[in-house]
Enzyme design. Structure first.
Site: not given
Ligand SMILES: NC(=O)C1=CN([C@@H]2O[C@H](COP(=O)(O)OP(=O)(O)OC[C@H]3O[C@@H](n4cnc5c(N)ncnc54)[C@H](O)[C@@H]3O)[C@@H](O)[C@H]2O)C=CC1
Ligand SMILES: CC(=O)C(=O)O
Ligand SMILES: [Mg+2]
Length: 570
Positions: A105, A178, A249-250, A273, A306
């Site tokens: 993972y 997953k 997912e993703d 997500d 966001a």
């Molecule tokens: N810990 C967890 O369980 C999870 C963590 N994540 C992480 O969150 C991150 C985002 O994932 P998603 O939301 O799926 O992607 P996404 O692409 O939907 O969202 C990312 C957001 O960050 C914004 N962004 C990009 N550059 C930026 C900057 N310089 N300043 C501020 N905002 C900025 C984008 O415009 C976008 O709205 C990834 O790294 C992912 O691994 C996502 C899901 C679960």
């Molecule tokens: C953990 C997860 O779902 C992600 O980083 O997209």
């Molecule tokens: Mg994910």
């Protein structure tokens, strides 16, 4: 040829013989086949003479695993084991979960996805092509699975994998990863799961230019084509496997929310997500808030990034604030969301529809420092002005919680709650050692990928992993046990509160979430809470505690364990 689980007899029945047995990872047990099984299944002479116990096999496999030179090689090794002997794979993973979770993972799965077309050995699930939507049904049926045979399907289109972006067909590995977590943590029967890749193209030029790239060699299709493909997938999967939870997912930010909103009331579907991340984040916030001694309703929250995850996080925090007595407007006003052009503000150009709720009124920010280059109000200024007590990173932008930002926050928050949730490790908004140093050990921390404990000021700080892996297995198991047909907000809230009950972050150095080595136990409680919530919300076929046992008994009984079941040649 057919292999079936006979529940009444508690055994596997198969018509397969000889090499076909060894080629089926759900049937194969290699050197652990007994003499009798070897004879009955036509394996005489096809495996070395010595019969090993599963313990011996697991010990050997662990040695082989440890001998791999890199994390990617370990991932490739485990994938090969997964594709050869599924029971042994889960035995090994279960025995060494904290060590191996980062390999199957995040973070290593990210590397495996980037290298997918090079490390490819065997197919990993079902590959559906947008260029042949008429084949969806044929492909899903080619698995040999019938209407009662599937509990869970994890699908991705590979557009926004973790924080590493568009990796096209390689994204199937996140679906496989997953599923591995669902089974390792919640005992979802791996024979009853499917990974699905919706190949709608890729916009990554280096993949399109690479003759070895295994996916469709064209750019991502337009929205109308995409939408009709998604609709065709959902309606076909929903019809063929009516009991299955259809996990997303993703997906990219333009699609994730739209698809969830369009289908969550029509299908048994959910988005990990958005909803899983929202639930684990809420659990971590509740854990942290418990340690601050300040009620949730008095906290001030900044979400940085966001997007899909960030707004999912904001929504569940908002719902929790409302549940604690704030009006929806008051709750929304407690949350400042910052994206690539700074703070979301009303009338801002390019703001997405799912972000609008969190846009701040112009009057509030009139005197705030505007950054021309960024085209908005930067995070540092938002932290100065909004004085958050909780800062959450879902931006995929490594290192964006700078020393200045964290020190500013810590100047007015006694126990700042800081969650760098972006994956993989290199994209974390800050690393725990820095956060503790910059806050004199006061920060309550969580990260999306695993980090080792940090020594600071004589205390050992265990770092919570705020990853949806802590919640989706229990959600899935609970939904299956409940015989649910929808995932409700009540189920998600129940998940967060069940996880939060497992923590006491008031002990110095204690994490704000339960650790991975207790994942299976946490998952049982999560699943129980999900069943009860599903019953309460009227979406369950099963009932709560009753003549057929308590909910917890039924949850535990439903969990699959990695032991070789009796096998009958028929
Ligand atoms: N810990 C967890 O369980 C999870 C963590 N994540 C992480 O969150 C991150 C985002 O994932 P998603 O939301 O799926 O992607 P996404 O692409 O939907 O969202 C990312 C957001 O960050 C914004 N962004 C990009 N550059 C930026 C900057 N310089 N300043 C501020 N905002 C900025 C984008 O415009 C976008 O709205 C990834 O790294 C992912 O691994 C996502 C899901 C679960
Ligand atoms: C953990 C997860 O779902 C992600 O980083 O997209
Ligand atoms: Mg994910």
């Amino acid at each position: 040829m057919e292999t079936k689980w006979n529940a009444a007899e508690g055994r596997l029945e198969t018509t397969a013989r000889g090499r076909a047995v060894l080629a089926d990872p759900l049937l194969n047990r290699g050197t652990a086949f007994t003499e009798e099984e070897r004879r009955a299944l036509g394996l005489t002479g096809l495996v070395p003479p010595q019969v090993l116990t599963q313990d011996q096999q697991a010990a050997r496999a662990y040695q082989q695993y440890r001998a791999q030179p890199t994390d990617l090689a370990k991932n490739v090794y485990l994938t090969a084991l997964h594709d050869r002997n599924r029971v042994l794979f889960y035995r090994l993973l279960g025995d060494h979960l904290p060590e191996m979770l980062p390999i199957v993972y995040t973070p290593t799965v990210g590397t495996a996805i980037e290298r997918y077309s090079y490390e490819y050995r065997r197919p990993a699930g079902v590959y559906l092509s947008v260029d042949a939507p008429e084949d969806i049904e044929r492909a899903l049926l080619a698995t040999g699975l019938g209407p009662d045979d599937v509990d869970l399907v994890v699908a991705t289109d590979g557009e926004a994998v973790l924080g590493i972006g568009d990796w096209g067909v390689g994204g199937i590995d996140i679906a496989v990863g997953k599923l591995a977590v669902y089974t390792a943590a919640a005992g979802i029967d791996p024979a009853r799961t499917l990974a699905v890749m919706l190949d709608v193209g890729t916009n990554r030029k280096e993949l399109l230019d690479d003759p070895l790239y295994l996916g469709n060699h064209h750019e991502r299709v337009d929205r109308a084509t995409y939408d009709s493909f998604v609709e065709a997938y959902l309606s076909t999967a929903g019809r063929l496997f009516p009991r299955a939870l259809l996990h997303w997912e993703d997906l990219g930010p333009a699609n994730a929310r739209r698809i969830l909103d369009a289908y969550r009331d029509k299908f048994f579907t959910w988005n990990d997500d958005i909803q899983g991340t929202g639930a684990v984040n809420l659990a971590a916030v509740l854990g942290g808030v418990g340690a601050t001694g300040v009620p949730l309703t008095e906290h001030r929250i900044v979400v940085f990034g966001a997007g899909t995850a960030g707004i999912g996080v904001a929504d569940q925090l908002r719902d929790a604030l409302v549940a604690e007595g704030l009006t929806p407007e008051q709750a929304t006003a407690r949350i400042w969301a910052v994206d690539r052009h700074g703070l979301l503000t009303r009338g801002q150009q390019g703001i997405r529809d799912f972000q609008i709720r969190y846009a701040r009124p112009a009057a509030e920010v009139a005197g705030w420092q505007y950054d021309e280059g960024l085209g908005g109000i930067p995070l540092a200024e938002v932290v100065r002005q909004a004085r958050p007590t909780i800062l959450i990173g879902t931006s995929g932008q490594g290192g964006s919680f700078t020393e200045e930002i964290v020190r500013t926050m810590a100047a007015h928050a006694e126990r700042p709650i800081i969650m760098a949730m972006s994956n993989p490790t290199r994209l974390a908004e800050a690393v725990p050692a820095d956060l503790l140093a910059w806050t004199d050990g006061r920060a309550l921390i969580a990260t999306g990928s695993p980090f080792p404990p940090v020594e600071y000021g004589g205390t050992t700080y265990t770092i919570a992993q705020a990853n949806n892996a802590l919640v989706f297995p229990g959600l899935g198991l609970g939904a299956v046990v409940a015989g649910a047909d929808r995932i409700t907000d009540g189920m998600l809230s129940a998940v967060a509160h069940a996880v939060a009950r497992h923590t006491d972050a008031s002990v110095p150095g204690a994490p704000v979430l339960p650790p991975i080595d207790r994942l299976r136990e946490t998952t049982v409680d999560v699943a129980v809470a999900v069943v009860r919530a599903a019953v309460r919300d009227g979406v369950a076929r099963q009932t709560g505690d009753g003549a057929d046992g308590t909910v917890e008994e039924r949850v535990r009984a439903a969990m699959w364990h990695p032991v070789y079941p009796p096998i009958e040649a028929v």
